[in-house]
Write a protein that holds these residues in place. Sequence first.
Motif, mmCIF file in Angstrom:
data_model
loop_
_atom_site.group_PDB
_atom_site.id
_atom_site.type_symbol
_atom_site.label_atom_id
_atom_site.label_comp_id
_atom_site.label_asym_id
_atom_site.label_seq_id
_atom_site.Cartn_x
_atom_site.Cartn_y
_atom_site.Cartn_z
ATOM 1 N N LEU A 11 -10.470 21.610 5.627
ATOM 2 C CA LEU A 11 -9.973 22.091 6.911
ATOM 3 C C LEU A 11 -10.718 23.358 7.328
ATOM 4 O O LEU A 11 -11.383 24.004 6.505
ATOM 5 C CB LEU A 11 -8.476 22.362 6.810
ATOM 6 N N PRO A 12 -10.613 23.747 8.603
ATOM 7 C CA PRO A 12 -11.331 24.947 9.072
ATOM 8 C C PRO A 12 -10.960 26.223 8.311
ATOM 9 O O PRO A 12 -11.780 27.138 8.213
ATOM 10 C CB PRO A 12 -10.906 25.038 10.549
ATOM 11 N N ASN A 13 -9.741 26.287 7.766
ATOM 12 C CA ASN A 13 -9.339 27.493 7.027
ATOM 13 C C ASN A 13 -9.747 27.434 5.557
ATOM 14 O O ASN A 13 -9.235 28.171 4.725
ATOM 15 C CB ASN A 13 -7.837 27.710 7.137
ATOM 16 N N LYS A 14 -10.662 26.510 5.214
ATOM 17 C CA LYS A 14 -11.257 26.357 3.889
ATOM 18 C C LYS A 14 -10.313 25.720 2.862
ATOM 19 O O LYS A 14 -10.661 25.618 1.693
ATOM 20 C CB LYS A 14 -11.775 27.695 3.343
ATOM 21 N N THR A 15 -9.111 25.341 3.283
ATOM 22 C CA THR A 15 -8.229 24.604 2.378
ATOM 23 C C THR A 15 -8.502 23.112 2.515
ATOM 24 O O THR A 15 -9.297 22.676 3.358
ATOM 25 C CB THR A 15 -6.751 24.890 2.704
ATOM 26 N N TYR A 16 -7.827 22.327 1.677
ATOM 27 C CA TYR A 16 -8.035 20.890 1.674
ATOM 28 C C TYR A 16 -6.761 20.164 2.088
ATOM 29 O O TYR A 16 -5.647 20.629 1.840
ATOM 30 C CB TYR A 16 -8.442 20.401 0.279
ATOM 31 N N GLN A 17 -6.959 19.019 2.694
ATOM 32 C CA GLN A 17 -5.886 18.057 2.904
ATOM 33 C C GLN A 17 -6.197 16.867 2.019
ATOM 34 O O GLN A 17 -7.333 16.386 1.991
ATOM 35 C CB GLN A 17 -5.821 17.629 4.371
ATOM 36 N N VAL A 18 -5.224 16.409 1.254
ATOM 37 C CA VAL A 18 -5.459 15.328 0.307
ATOM 38 C C VAL A 18 -4.633 14.119 0.694
ATOM 39 O O VAL A 18 -3.468 14.237 1.076
ATOM 40 C CB VAL A 18 -5.140 15.771 -1.148
ATOM 41 N N LYS A 19 -5.274 12.948 0.640
ATOM 42 C CA LYS A 19 -4.581 11.680 0.841
ATOM 43 C C LYS A 19 -4.981 10.741 -0.287
ATOM 44 O O LYS A 19 -6.162 10.637 -0.621
ATOM 45 C CB LYS A 19 -4.955 11.047 2.182
ATOM 46 N N SER A 20 -3.996 10.089 -0.858
ATOM 47 C CA SER A 20 -4.273 9.154 -1.940
ATOM 48 C C SER A 20 -3.464 7.895 -1.710
ATOM 49 O O SER A 20 -2.309 7.957 -1.248
ATOM 50 C CB SER A 20 -3.916 9.771 -3.303
ATOM 51 N N SER A 21 -4.041 6.737 -2.016
ATOM 52 C CA SER A 21 -3.320 5.481 -1.817
ATOM 53 C C SER A 21 -3.639 4.524 -2.957
ATOM 54 O O SER A 21 -4.713 4.569 -3.556
ATOM 55 C CB SER A 21 -3.688 4.842 -0.476
ATOM 56 N N VAL A 22 -2.671 3.680 -3.235
ATOM 57 C CA VAL A 22 -2.840 2.665 -4.269
ATOM 58 C C VAL A 22 -2.182 1.378 -3.788
ATOM 59 O O VAL A 22 -1.116 1.419 -3.154
ATOM 60 C CB VAL A 22 -2.222 3.140 -5.608
ATOM 61 N N VAL A 23 -2.830 0.262 -4.019
ATOM 62 C CA VAL A 23 -2.301 -1.042 -3.625
ATOM 63 C C VAL A 23 -1.767 -1.735 -4.870
ATOM 64 O O VAL A 23 -2.480 -1.874 -5.879
ATOM 65 C CB VAL A 23 -3.382 -1.903 -2.946
ATOM 66 N N VAL A 24 -0.499 -2.150 -4.811
ATOM 67 C CA VAL A 24 0.158 -2.745 -5.974
ATOM 68 C C VAL A 24 0.929 -3.985 -5.550
ATOM 69 O O VAL A 24 1.241 -4.179 -4.374
ATOM 70 C CB VAL A 24 1.142 -1.753 -6.635
ATOM 71 N N SER A 26 0.856 -1.179 0.000
ATOM 72 C CA SER A 26 0.000 0.000 0.000
ATOM 73 C C SER A 26 0.892 1.229 0.000
ATOM 74 O O SER A 26 1.674 1.447 0.934
ATOM 75 C CB SER A 26 -0.912 0.006 1.232
ATOM 76 N N ILE A 27 0.785 2.027 -1.056
ATOM 77 C CA ILE A 27 1.606 3.235 -1.194
ATOM 78 C C ILE A 27 0.713 4.443 -0.962
ATOM 79 O O ILE A 27 -0.363 4.564 -1.550
ATOM 80 C CB ILE A 27 2.253 3.299 -2.586
ATOM 81 N N ASN A 28 1.169 5.328 -0.094
ATOM 82 C CA ASN A 28 0.372 6.482 0.303
ATOM 83 C C ASN A 28 1.046 7.777 -0.127
ATOM 84 O O ASN A 28 2.274 7.894 -0.106
ATOM 85 C CB ASN A 28 0.178 6.486 1.823
ATOM 86 N N CYS A 29 0.225 8.743 -0.513
ATOM 87 C CA CYS A 29 0.696 10.046 -0.956
ATOM 88 C C CYS A 29 -0.204 11.096 -0.323
ATOM 89 O O CYS A 29 -1.437 10.962 -0.347
ATOM 90 C CB CYS A 29 0.634 10.120 -2.482
ATOM 91 N N ALA A 30 0.391 12.125 0.283
ATOM 92 C CA ALA A 30 -0.413 13.119 0.987
ATOM 93 C C ALA A 30 0.197 14.505 0.850
ATOM 94 O O ALA A 30 1.402 14.655 0.639
ATOM 95 C CB ALA A 30 -0.540 12.750 2.469
#
Length: 484
Positions: A220-233, A186-190
Motif C-alpha cells: 500500500l502507499p503507506n508502505k504496509t501490506y494487504q494480504v489475501k489468501s485463498s484455498v479451494v477445498v 473457495s475459502i478466502n482470508c484477508a
Amino acid sequence: MVEKWEVKILMVDRLTDAKIPKIMRPLSIIYLYALYQLSWLGTTRMKVLNPLPKSKQSSVGVQVGQQFTAMCNLSRVKSESGSFNVEWERTIDGYTLERVLHHIITPNEEVFQYLTEKLKARVHGSYLNASISVLKIKPALLEDSGKYFCSINGVKSLTITLFVCKPFKDMFMDYKPKEVEGAKVSINCAAKEGYPEPDVHWIAAGNDISQNAITMMKKLPNKTYQVKSSVVVSAQKGVRYVCSIWNKYIENLLVDWVLPLPGIKVSIPYKEVTGIAGNSVELICEVFIPERDHVSIAELGLYWFNKDSNSKEHLVYSFVNEEENLIGQHPRYENRAFLYWEDFLRGSPDLKIKNVSIADMGEYICRVKDKETIIGEDILELRVAAPYSDPVMTYRRNNTTSFQDVFLICHTKGGFPLGSVTWLSSNGKDLTSRSKTVMNLSNGYFSFKSGLHVSVTEGTRFTCVISNPWLADNVSSTVTFIGD
C-alpha cells in the motif's frame, strides 16, 4: 487502474500439532526467494557491502512507535590507547550504507555525532558500563527497518537486522458458494495494513493445508501490506477451516475460521452450573443434527466425562447402541448418574447426578461419537455449594452492673465455599471492620466464629449476616437489647 499483487504459493512444513503453534517453522518459497535476493545482492552490489567481515548477527522485531535498542560490546576489541571509534551504520533500500551515529570514546572524553539529519531527533546514544556503545531509536518507524552495522576501530563487530512491525488488522474470512454440499468451496482470508509480509497458514481437521493456498501481498502507499489468501477445498461436514496470519518478529497472531458445511453440533448452554451439596444437579447438553444429515441420534454414542485437576478424564455415564453402558464408569458415580432415553431422542442428553458433594466439582464434557469418531463435544464447570447454617448469636456482659458494655458472638458452620461475615447496627451501619473473625475448615466445610465489642442501650439491635459467594440467599441472625 489494475491493482498489482505479488503472488506467492506457500510451501510449509507439516505441523505436528493441530493447534496453532507459537512459533511457525516454514521453509517456504518466501524464504528461498529472500535467500536468492541476498545472493543477488552480494554479486551485483559488491562495491557497497563487500567485504563483510565475520560479525555477530541477529534479527530483532519491534512494533512501530516503540524503541529499538542495539548494543555493541567494546570489550572484545583491544585498544592500546584506550580509545574507540564506533560507527553505527545501516542499509537504505537494502544496499546503500548510511551513517546513523558516530561514537568517539577516549580516556578523557566521550562524543556522540548524529550524522543523519532525519534521524537526529529520534536517535540517542549512550555508553554503558564503560564497555558498551548503545544505539537507541525512538519512536521506531517502518522506514527504520533494515540492517544495522556496528564497527569498532574500523572492524565490523555486530550486524542486526531490524524489522519495525505493524500488526495486521481487520481480519476477514468468507467462502463461496454458500450452498456447499457436494461442491468445491473457495475459502478466502484477508487482513490489511500490516508490516512486514506475514506467514499465512491454513489448518483443517488438524492437518496443515497451507501448501494448497495461494497468498497475495499488495504493498500500500503507506508502505504496509494487504494480504489475501485463498484455498479451494471439497468441504467436509463439520470441518472448520482455520486461517492464521503470523508475524514471527513480534509474535503477533491473528486467527479466524469458517465452517462451510455444518455437521452435528454439540453445545452446552450453561457453562457454569452450581449444585447444592446433598441434592441432585442437572447438566444440560444439546445435540443438533442438520436436516440433511441422515444420521439418527439413536445411532450415536453419548458420553459424559469428568476431567480432574490433572486433565485426566473419568467416565461418568455413557449411552451407546440405544442402551446404558456403564463399563469403565468411575466408582464415585455408581448409582448416582443417569439420563432419560426420551431426552436423548429429543436431542437433550442431560446428565442427572444425585447427592452431589464437593468431590464432584470440576469440568464435565458432553461428547458425542459416531462409532469411534468424535463428532462433537462441549464442556461446563460444575460447582457445588453448601449453605451455611443459620448463625447463632450469643453475648457476654463485660460489666455485671451495667448493660452497656457487651461482647457479641456470631457462629455458623457447614458452608462451602469460603464465605464472609458482616455486622450491621440498628441503622444499617457496617461494623465489620471492628470485629474479629476466626475461620475453621473441617471435612471440606467451613465454619465461622466472629466477635464484636459494642456499647448498647435499650432497643439497640445488631445483625450478623453470613454470605456465600455461590448462592444468592444470605443467612442472618439478629439480637435486640431491651434492658433488664
